[in-house]
Design an enzyme around this catalytic site. Structure first.
Site, short mmCIF file in Angstrom:
data_model
loop_
_atom_site.label_atom_id
_atom_site.label_comp_id
_atom_site.label_asym_id
_atom_site.label_seq_id
_atom_site.Cartn_x
_atom_site.Cartn_y
_atom_site.Cartn_z
N ASN A 154 0.79 -1.24 0.00
CA ASN A 154 0.00 0.00 0.00
C ASN A 154 0.82 1.29 0.00
O ASN A 154 0.34 2.32 -0.46
CB ASN A 154 -1.04 -0.01 1.12
CG ASN A 154 -0.43 -0.07 2.50
OD1 ASN A 154 0.69 -0.54 2.67
ND2 ASN A 154 -1.15 0.42 3.47
N SER A 231 -0.01 -7.57 7.12
CA SER A 231 -1.20 -7.97 7.88
C SER A 231 -0.81 -8.66 9.19
O SER A 231 0.25 -9.28 9.29
CB SER A 231 -2.05 -8.91 7.02
OG SER A 231 -1.31 -10.06 6.71
N GLU A 250 4.88 -4.17 12.13
CA GLU A 250 4.01 -3.00 11.91
C GLU A 250 2.78 -3.52 11.18
O GLU A 250 2.85 -3.85 9.99
CB GLU A 250 4.72 -1.96 11.02
CG GLU A 250 5.85 -1.21 11.68
CD GLU A 250 5.35 -0.10 12.61
OE1 GLU A 250 4.13 0.09 12.76
OE2 GLU A 250 6.21 0.58 13.19
N CYS A 284 -3.06 1.68 6.60
CA CYS A 284 -3.28 1.02 7.89
C CYS A 284 -3.93 1.97 8.89
O CYS A 284 -4.47 1.53 9.89
CB CYS A 284 -1.96 0.48 8.42
SG CYS A 284 -0.64 1.66 8.27
N GLU A 378 -10.35 -4.74 10.37
CA GLU A 378 -9.77 -3.75 9.45
C GLU A 378 -10.42 -3.90 8.06
O GLU A 378 -10.23 -4.92 7.39
CB GLU A 378 -8.26 -3.99 9.35
CG GLU A 378 -7.57 -3.02 8.42
CD GLU A 378 -6.07 -3.27 8.30
OE1 GLU A 378 -5.66 -4.45 8.25
OE2 GLU A 378 -5.31 -2.30 8.27
P1 NAP Z 1 0.32 -8.99 3.63
O1 NAP Z 1 -0.54 -9.82 2.77
O2 NAP Z 1 0.55 -9.42 5.02
O3 NAP Z 1 1.70 -8.85 2.84
C1 NAP Z 1 2.74 -8.06 3.34
C2 NAP Z 1 4.06 -8.64 2.86
O4 NAP Z 1 4.22 -9.92 3.46
C3 NAP Z 1 4.13 -8.85 1.35
O5 NAP Z 1 5.45 -8.58 0.93
C4 NAP Z 1 3.82 -10.32 1.22
O6 NAP Z 1 4.36 -10.89 0.05
C5 NAP Z 1 4.52 -10.85 2.46
N1 NAP Z 1 4.09 -12.17 2.89
C6 NAP Z 1 2.89 -12.76 2.73
N2 NAP Z 1 2.91 -14.01 3.26
C7 NAP Z 1 4.16 -14.20 3.76
C8 NAP Z 1 4.81 -15.28 4.42
N3 NAP Z 1 4.19 -16.42 4.67
N4 NAP Z 1 6.11 -15.13 4.79
C9 NAP Z 1 6.76 -13.98 4.54
N5 NAP Z 1 6.20 -12.93 3.90
C10 NAP Z 1 4.90 -13.03 3.53
O7 NAP Z 1 -0.21 -7.49 3.70
P2 NAP Z 1 -0.66 -6.53 2.50
O8 NAP Z 1 -2.00 -6.98 2.04
O9 NAP Z 1 0.42 -6.36 1.50
O10 NAP Z 1 -0.77 -5.15 3.28
C11 NAP Z 1 -1.89 -4.78 3.96
C12 NAP Z 1 -1.71 -4.91 5.44
O11 NAP Z 1 -0.56 -4.20 5.87
C13 NAP Z 1 -2.86 -4.27 6.19
O12 NAP Z 1 -3.23 -5.08 7.27
C14 NAP Z 1 -2.27 -2.95 6.69
O13 NAP Z 1 -2.90 -2.41 7.79
C15 NAP Z 1 -0.87 -3.36 6.98
N6 NAP Z 1 0.00 -2.19 7.02
C16 NAP Z 1 0.54 -1.77 8.22
C17 NAP Z 1 1.32 -0.64 8.27
C18 NAP Z 1 1.96 -0.16 9.54
O14 NAP Z 1 2.91 0.62 9.46
N7 NAP Z 1 1.53 -0.60 10.70
C19 NAP Z 1 1.56 0.08 7.11
C20 NAP Z 1 0.98 -0.36 5.93
C21 NAP Z 1 0.22 -1.50 5.89
P3 NAP Z 1 3.47 -11.10 -1.29
O15 NAP Z 1 3.09 -9.75 -1.73
O16 NAP Z 1 4.43 -11.76 -2.21
O17 NAP Z 1 2.31 -11.96 -0.89
#
Ligand code: NAP
Length: 475
Positions: A154, A231, A250, A284, A378
């Site tokens: 994002n 996530s 995060e 987020c 969320e």
């Molecule tokens: P996500 O599905 O958890 O993916 C985040 C990253 O993790 C991606 O690079 C993804 O790779 C990787 N990933 C997925 N499965 C994994 C595994 N088993 N082992 C290691 N890495 C893995 O999250 P998203 O949909 O991209 O982002 C949305 C989430 O991020 C929301 O919940 C949002 O609130 C949160 N967020 C938090 C912050 C903060 O600063 N607190 C900031 C921004 C976003 P792939 O893309 O290759 O699947």
């Protein structure tokens, strides 16, 4: 209009590497091919860790690290338009939001450079105890080691910046795995790092299957810290699987805002409308749950809804667009299903709730029951709830009624109320008379509860990625 489809290689040990396999990236808006990237697997992940470990054998002095970080900030400034276009094309982020993100990444690099120059240990007051008499002691702040960094789709540039700039400032080499949907911003940043003079191996970028690369980062003992933004589901599992590493998380939020009876409603309505729907709610800290004092409920809606309905929904490449697409069809279907769940449970949809072409229209839902998904999980979509309350106690209880705790906000003209909320809202940050979507990149930023276990912002991230070594001298 998307940027021209491009083809990019991985960065491993200073070399741009092809693997024969590719990851395709398509525009979340048009479905057009944005480009393709060489696909990494476990073997490339191991090579990247080898390269990072080798790089750290010849530490870069702090002034060199700072100079490189400052140079990258300068390049980001000079190539601002191209950087923003890249973010917009791959993430479907409206260009005006992408420009803000590109500018913020400059600030993240600039702040990290400051931290590189300030990195120092501290004196220990040894004669404060009898045991310490006749001794001099101090700490060295040393890089923790190779850092594995995993980032979400994002904020494909600035959240990568928040991973790599502090790690480099701390003197750590990085193996980065950006989101598969948005690798181009990360690879552009890697190009800028190389151009800025970062020697081989200090930054390695892998694009490919998350679990395969993630498993290597978890299992390889040379990776001393994993810094993850994404996530909760993925983040906490990583932490469980790597109990002996520092795993910094995060994660998500279901961002609440309280609007007290004594607040400036015009100001609140303007800030809420802008921050509940920017990038289609895929931040987020997107405003998601608004709690309004019952005496001002209709007044607030009278100001808020016209502003929501005035948002321009459409092509992210258009400079006038406020709200573009969700990242993919699955995300869109999930958000529509959550809206439907609320509708079926009797919550009133005040505006939106449907599609504008292929895009989810900004949606406002009145008084959903607290256990509905839109009211406690969320949404990560262009959906906001507005709920009436009768007392501050009730509002705070509703706001805290979620497993998340990243940022929350309150609008009020009473300083006592504001400070009471700041103490009682169980979140990592509380904004007063500002939407909790606000973030300046030097702030300590991070959550409690399911939202994470760390603080980012270069000064705080550098602390997390360094270790104190005690030195004692017998005099
Ligand atoms: P996500 O599905 O958890 O993916 C985040 C990253 O993790 C991606 O690079 C993804 O790779 C990787 N990933 C997925 N499965 C994994 C595994 N088993 N082992 C290691 N890495 C893995 O999250 P998203 O949909 O991209 O982002 C949305 C989430 O991020 C929301 O919940 C949002 O609130 C949160 N967020 C938090 C912050 C903060 O600063 N607190 C900031 C921004 C976003 P792939 O893309 O290759 O699947």
């Amino acid at each position: 209009m998307a940027v021209t489809a491009s083809e990019k290689k991985l960065l491993i040990g200073g070399e741009w590497v092809e693997t024969g396999d590719w990851v395709e990236v398509r525009s979340p808006y048009s479905g057009d091919l944005v480009g393709r990237v060489a696909k990494a697997g476990a073997a490339e992940a191991r090579r990247a860790i080898d390269a990072a470990e080798a790089a750290m054998r010849e530490p870069l002095p702090a002034h060199k690290r700072a100079e490189i970080l400052v140079r990258v900030a300068g390049f980001l400034g000079r190539r601002h338009e191209e950087v923003a276009q890249t973010i917009s094309a791959e993430a479907g982020k409206p260009l005006k939001a992408a420009k803000v993100e590109a500018a913020r990444a400059m600030s993240t690099f600039t702040m990290a450079a400051v931290e590189a120059r300030k990195l120092a240990g501290e004196m220990v007051p040894m004669d404060a105890s009898q045991a310490g008499e006749g001794k001099l002691a101090f700490t060295l702040r040393l890089p923790i080691g190779v850092v594995g960094a995993i980032s979400p789709f994002n904020f494909p540039l600035n959240l990568v910046a928040h991973k790599i700039a502090p790690a480099l400032a701390a003197g750590c080499a990085v193996v980065l795995k950006p989101a598969s949907q948005t690798p181009f911003s990360a690879l552009l940043l890697a190009e800028l790092e190389t151009e800025a003079g970062l020697p081989p191996g200090w930054l390695n970028v892998l694009v490919g299957p998350a679990s395969e690369i993630g498993d290597v980062l978890v299992e390889d003992d040379r990776v001393r810290a994993i810094t993850f933004t994404g996530s909760s589901e993925v983040g906490w599992k990583l932490a469980e699987r790597a109990p002996r590493k520092r795993v910094k998380l995060e994660l998500g939020n279901a961002t609440p805002v309280i609007v007290e009876a004594d607040s400036d409603l015009d100001d609140a309505a303007t800030k809420l409308a802008a921050n509940a729907f920017s990038f289609a709610g895929q931040s987020c800290i997107s405003v998601q749950r608004v709690y309004v004092h019952r005496s001002r409920y209709d007044d607030l809606l009278g100001r808020f809804l016209p502003k929501v309905e005035a948002l321009v929904v459409g092509d992210p490449a258009d400079e006038t667009t406020d709200v573009g697409p969700l990242i993919d069809r699955d995300a869109r279907d999930r958000v529509l299903a959550w809206i439907e769940e609320a509708r079926e449970a009797g919550a009133e949809i005040l505006t939106g709730g449907d599609l504008a072409g292929e895009l989810v229209r900004p949606t406002v839902i009145a008084n959903p029951a607290p256990e509905l998904k839109v009211a406690c999980e969320e949404v990560f979509g262009p959906v906001c709830t507005v709920t009436a309350y009768d007392s501050l106690d009730e509002a705070i209880e509703l706001a805290n009624g979620t497993r998340y705790g990243l940022q929350a906000g309150i609008f009020t003209s009473n300083v006592k109320t504001a400070l009471e909320a700041a103490h009682r809202l169980e979140f990592g940050g509380v904004t007063i008379n500002e939407a909790p979507t606000f973030r300046a990149d030097q702030m300590p930023y991070g959550g409690v509860k399911d939202s994470g276990n760390t603080r980012e912002g270069p000064a705080y991230a550098v602390r997390e990625l360094t270790e104190d070594r005690l030195v004692v001298i017998d005099l």
